[in-house]
Design an enzyme around this catalytic site. Structure first.
Site, PDB file in Angstrom:
ATOM      1  N   MET A  98      37.540  -3.839  78.986  1.00 53.33           N
ATOM      2  CA  MET A  98      36.495  -4.856  79.063  1.00 53.33           C
ATOM      3  C   MET A  98      36.282  -5.248  80.526  1.00 53.33           C
ATOM      4  O   MET A  98      37.251  -5.457  81.267  1.00 53.33           O
ATOM      5  CB  MET A  98      36.913  -6.100  78.261  1.00 53.33           C
ATOM      6  CG  MET A  98      37.174  -5.803  76.800  1.00 53.33           C
ATOM      7  SD  MET A  98      37.772  -7.284  75.932  1.00 53.33           S
ATOM      8  CE  MET A  98      38.033  -6.574  74.292  1.00 53.33           C
ATOM      9  N   HIS A 126      44.409   2.677  70.211  1.00 56.38           N
ATOM     10  CA  HIS A 126      43.064   2.237  70.625  1.00 56.38           C
ATOM     11  C   HIS A 126      43.205   1.340  71.852  1.00 56.38           C
ATOM     12  O   HIS A 126      43.940   0.343  71.826  1.00 56.38           O
ATOM     13  CB  HIS A 126      42.426   1.456  69.474  1.00 56.38           C
ATOM     14  CG  HIS A 126      41.019   1.011  69.699  1.00 56.38           C
ATOM     15  ND1 HIS A 126      39.919   1.829  69.502  1.00 56.38           N
ATOM     16  CD2 HIS A 126      40.512  -0.200  70.073  1.00 56.38           C
ATOM     17  CE1 HIS A 126      38.807   1.130  69.738  1.00 56.38           C
ATOM     18  NE2 HIS A 126      39.140  -0.088  70.085  1.00 56.38           N
ATOM     19  N   MET A 183      34.030  -1.229  76.765  1.00 56.17           N
ATOM     20  CA  MET A 183      33.133  -2.372  76.655  1.00 56.17           C
ATOM     21  C   MET A 183      32.776  -2.783  78.085  1.00 56.17           C
ATOM     22  O   MET A 183      33.219  -3.822  78.602  1.00 56.17           O
ATOM     23  CB  MET A 183      33.796  -3.524  75.883  1.00 56.17           C
ATOM     24  CG  MET A 183      33.886  -3.232  74.391  1.00 56.17           C
ATOM     25  SD  MET A 183      35.091  -4.240  73.524  1.00 56.17           S
ATOM     26  CE  MET A 183      36.557  -3.257  73.824  1.00 56.17           C
ATOM     27  N   SER A 240      44.967  -1.573  68.084  1.00 54.79           N
ATOM     28  CA  SER A 240      44.364  -1.905  69.373  1.00 54.79           C
ATOM     29  C   SER A 240      45.440  -2.628  70.182  1.00 54.79           C
ATOM     30  O   SER A 240      46.038  -3.590  69.694  1.00 54.79           O
ATOM     31  CB  SER A 240      43.169  -2.851  69.183  1.00 54.79           C
ATOM     32  OG  SER A 240      42.940  -3.555  70.396  1.00 54.79           O
ATOM     33  N   ASP A 284      36.099  -1.333  63.839  1.00 56.98           N
ATOM     34  CA  ASP A 284      36.904  -1.975  64.873  1.00 56.98           C
ATOM     35  C   ASP A 284      36.535  -3.455  64.950  1.00 56.98           C
ATOM     36  O   ASP A 284      35.380  -3.798  65.185  1.00 56.98           O
ATOM     37  CB  ASP A 284      36.581  -1.285  66.209  1.00 56.98           C
ATOM     38  CG  ASP A 284      37.375  -1.823  67.359  1.00 56.98           C
ATOM     39  OD1 ASP A 284      36.925  -1.639  68.509  1.00 56.98           O
ATOM     40  OD2 ASP A 284      38.426  -2.442  67.123  1.00 56.98           O
ATOM     41  N   ASP A 311      41.273  -1.008  74.525  1.00 49.99           N
ATOM     42  CA  ASP A 311      40.030  -1.764  74.739  1.00 49.99           C
ATOM     43  C   ASP A 311      39.847  -2.092  76.213  1.00 49.99           C
ATOM     44  O   ASP A 311      40.625  -2.865  76.772  1.00 49.99           O
ATOM     45  CB  ASP A 311      40.085  -3.082  73.950  1.00 49.99           C
ATOM     46  CG  ASP A 311      39.888  -2.857  72.469  1.00 49.99           C
ATOM     47  OD1 ASP A 311      40.674  -3.403  71.670  1.00 49.99           O
ATOM     48  OD2 ASP A 311      38.936  -2.138  72.114  1.00 49.99           O
ATOM     49  N   HIS A 334      37.945   2.553  74.109  1.00 52.33           N
ATOM     50  CA  HIS A 334      36.706   1.830  73.755  1.00 52.33           C
ATOM     51  C   HIS A 334      36.206   1.134  75.017  1.00 52.33           C
ATOM     52  O   HIS A 334      36.797   0.131  75.442  1.00 52.33           O
ATOM     53  CB  HIS A 334      37.043   0.836  72.639  1.00 52.33           C
ATOM     54  CG  HIS A 334      35.901   0.002  72.187  1.00 52.33           C
ATOM     55  ND1 HIS A 334      36.093  -1.065  71.327  1.00 52.33           N
ATOM     56  CD2 HIS A 334      34.584   0.030  72.453  1.00 52.33           C
ATOM     57  CE1 HIS A 334      34.928  -1.635  71.077  1.00 52.33           C
ATOM     58  NE2 HIS A 334      33.994  -0.992  71.744  1.00 52.33           N
ATOM     59  N   MET A 369      31.211  -1.817  64.933  1.00 49.99           N
ATOM     60  CA  MET A 369      31.894  -3.062  65.292  1.00 49.99           C
ATOM     61  C   MET A 369      31.904  -4.001  64.088  1.00 49.99           C
ATOM     62  O   MET A 369      30.870  -4.273  63.481  1.00 49.99           O
ATOM     63  CB  MET A 369      31.179  -3.750  66.461  1.00 49.99           C
ATOM     64  CG  MET A 369      31.337  -3.087  67.824  1.00 49.99           C
ATOM     65  SD  MET A 369      33.040  -2.811  68.357  1.00 49.99           S
ATOM     66  CE  MET A 369      33.715  -4.475  68.355  1.00 49.99           C
TER      67      MET A 369
HETATM   68  C1  DX5 Z   1      37.173  -6.244  70.151  1.00 48.15           C
HETATM   69  C2  DX5 Z   1      37.955  -4.934  70.255  1.00 48.15           C
HETATM   70  C3  DX5 Z   1      38.796  -4.672  69.035  1.00 48.15           C
HETATM   71  C4  DX5 Z   1      39.827  -5.781  68.767  1.00 48.15           C
HETATM   72  C5  DX5 Z   1      40.481  -5.567  67.422  1.00 48.15           C
HETATM   73  O1  DX5 Z   1      36.189  -6.296  71.154  1.00 48.15           O
HETATM   74  O2  DX5 Z   1      37.089  -3.851  70.446  1.00 48.15           O
HETATM   75  O3  DX5 Z   1      39.454  -3.403  69.188  1.00 48.15           O
HETATM   76  O4  DX5 Z   1      40.789  -5.762  69.788  1.00 48.15           O
HETATM   77  O5  DX5 Z   1      41.352  -6.670  67.203  1.00 48.15           O
HETATM   78  P1  DX5 Z   1      41.361  -7.388  65.759  1.00 48.15           P
HETATM   79  O6  DX5 Z   1      41.796  -6.322  64.770  1.00 48.15           O
HETATM   80  O7  DX5 Z   1      42.348  -8.489  65.910  1.00 48.15           O
HETATM   81  O8  DX5 Z   1      39.962  -7.866  65.490  1.00 48.15           O
HETATM   82 ZN    ZN Z   2      37.984  -1.857  70.310  1.00 50.24          ZN
END
Ligand code: DX5
Ligand code: ZN
Length: 232
Positions: free
Chosen positions: A40, A36, A71, A11, A178, A38, A69, A140
């Site tokens: 947000m 990956h 969010m 990620s 994840d 993320d 991903h 998750m």
């Molecule tokens: C959290 C993300 C994950 C996170 C993973 O909301 O969706 O992808 O960045 O990071 P680690 O492996 O450090 O938990």
């Molecule tokens: Zn993620």
């Protein structure tokens, strides 16, 4: 269920954004399988990360599949633009869209692989009706919003139950995990039934050698069943 190939993807949330292209290249050279991303929005999760321009840059830099991903609330408003920006697979949260079936179809019609995810408190029953539609379910391992959190052990049981559900209706569907995945717990998570692993802060952290970190995660995954504690 035939054994699905075990894959690892970093990620980029905790990567060094001043050197993002180099960080992605270093992970690719070390042998990862996907990247990956993320996204947000500060509403679905209490954090704001990156959006379409950064995804376009990642797409240009990465020679591997890009797994996005989302969010964000109302993902249906944006999935087509994320696919156009370079997403090969788009994951949406069941909690974020009232018309999950339609949103997953939108992802597929836009040309990407549809994937669904659920928060730790959300029951598998919430996604049961769409299991035949998706290429992947993301379980998750933490409450979404931040990297560097500890894995929630209850996710292991959820992974096992989900694998049994998928074997009945969509046996080639992958299970991605994840959040909180580390060398000390990745084997246990694989033994529970996961096949796709997002690893954030265990690969990208200030001063961390990316190649060594990827190698350590891969060794832990391919090695013997680990007895280490799950939240390591
Ligand atoms: C959290 C993300 C994950 C996170 C993973 O909301 O969706 O992808 O960045 O990071 P680690 O492996 O450090 O938990
Ligand atoms: Zn993620």
């Amino acid at each position: 269920m035939d054994h699905l190939r075990l894959t690892i993807g970093p990620s980029i949330l905790t990567a060094d954004f001043l050197r993002l292209g180099e960080q992605i290249a270093a992970a690719e050279a070390a042998g990862i399988d996907f990247v990956h991303v993320d996204v947000m929005d500060g509403r679905f999760v209490p954090n704001i990360s990156i959006g379409l321009p950064v995804l376009e840059a990642v797409r240009a830099a990465a020679g591997l599949p890009v797994d996005v991903h989302l969010m964000i609330v109302e993902p249906e408003r944006y999935v087509e633009r994320f696919v156009a920006a370079g997403a090969d697979l788009v994951t949406v949260h069941v909690e974020a869209t009232p018309h999950l079936h339609g949103t997953l179809r939108m992802i597929e019609e836009a040309g990407a692989a549809p994937s669904v995810t659920l928060n730790p408190a959300t029951s598998l029953s919430a996604i049961e009706e769409v299991l035949p539609l998706v290429r992947q379910v993301l379980v998750m391992g933490v409450n979404p919003g931040f990297g560097g959190q500890s894995f929630i052990p209850a996710a292991l049981g959820k992974i096992a139950r989900l694998r049994a559900m998928l074997d009945a209706v969509n046996p080639t569907c992958r299970i991605e995990v994840d959040g909180g995945v580390k060398p000390g717990n990745i084997r246990r998570i694989a033994d529970a039934g996961a096949d796709t692993f997002v690893v954030g802060s265990a690969i990208y952290a200030p001063g961390r050698d990316v190649a060594a970190a990827v190698a350590e995660v891969r060794r832990a995954l391919d090695g013997p069943a680990a007895a280490a504690s799950v939240s390591a």
